[in-house]
Enzyme design. Sequence first.
Site, mmCIF file in Angstrom:
data_model
loop_
_atom_site.group_PDB
_atom_site.id
_atom_site.type_symbol
_atom_site.label_atom_id
_atom_site.label_comp_id
_atom_site.label_asym_id
_atom_site.label_seq_id
_atom_site.Cartn_x
_atom_site.Cartn_y
_atom_site.Cartn_z
ATOM 1 N N CYS A 39 -3.184 3.874 -1.864
ATOM 2 C CA CYS A 39 -3.286 2.515 -1.334
ATOM 3 C C CYS A 39 -1.904 2.061 -0.848
ATOM 4 O O CYS A 39 -0.966 2.032 -1.644
ATOM 5 C CB CYS A 39 -3.802 1.593 -2.435
ATOM 6 S SG CYS A 39 -3.668 -0.140 -2.043
ATOM 7 N N CYS A 56 -0.941 5.373 -5.829
ATOM 8 C CA CYS A 56 -2.288 5.925 -5.804
ATOM 9 C C CYS A 56 -3.218 5.110 -6.685
ATOM 10 O O CYS A 56 -2.815 4.600 -7.720
ATOM 11 C CB CYS A 56 -2.266 7.362 -6.313
ATOM 12 S SG CYS A 56 -2.516 8.539 -4.987
HETATM 13 ZN ZN LIG Z 1 -0.621 8.529 -3.762
#
Ligand SMILES: [Zn+2]
Length: 281
Positions: free
Chosen positions: A120, A126
């Site tokens: 993201c 992540c």
């Molecule tokens: Zn990542």
Amino acid sequence: MDIIDTEEKPQSYFFFQLFTIITTFSSVPIVLFVFLQEPREKPESYPAFYAEFFSYFYCFLFFLWTWAYFTTCASGQTKIKNAMIGFSGGHCEKCKITKPDRAHHCSACGTCIAKMDHHCVWTNTCVGYYNYKTFLLFVGYLSLGTYTYDYLSYEYIVAPDKFNLWIALKILVYLETAIVYITTFLATALFSTHILMALINLTTIEYIKGKPFIYPFCYSEIDAAANQHHLGPAVNWLEIFGKNPLFWPIPIQHKGKEDGQFFPTVPLPNEEDYINFEKFF
Ligand SMILES: [Zn+2]
Ligand SMILES: [Zn+2]
């Protein structure tokens, strides 16, 4: 805008993160000192009670989603260990480990991520096993917050001349409001999609790689065969949020007993496991 398993070098999306932090922090003074200006001066022209109530409700949501946001950022790149024998999701050349089931290497983070969902850019990390709960809470509280902002901004948008502001400040309020309106749409779409995916135990990567999307409460044997992690909506929910409902709305991490190493699949080893599924989480 999400990046999944590309071959690029690790890279930071700090600009997107900074943009998210600046826009979200600017919204609070705008709500308290601009949108409430008119109802405070002329209560008869506006349902002032509701305006005050919703502005404080907005601040409360702001507190919750900011908490959820920073928890999500802080726990996104948790390093994972070598998989236990028998639960392997393959070998990672870059991390030199045997990946646990559902783990993937994220090129943007430069590491393997347990139950990776997506990278993201808005959190610059992540979304996966260690922060999926707080990610859902972040997007959920944010969606609700944007609707509250939309309601509070109504008077300003229909009659901006009532508000005595410098022109530069007026432009800033318009800009912020436009960003929040777009966020209303994006956050609602993201939240509703991810709630449905959480209920069927499907990650974005698994969906991209071909596992089908099933409506959560239309559950059949065929669906179970297509996505073996789908243990039914209630169990899937507990896998992410934990067993204690008191902690569900609080933006703290939930880690199960297996710590992202092992995810039960159907058919479970024994019939009683469906009733005693707690042993997995
Ligand atoms: Zn990542
Ligand atoms: Zn890796």
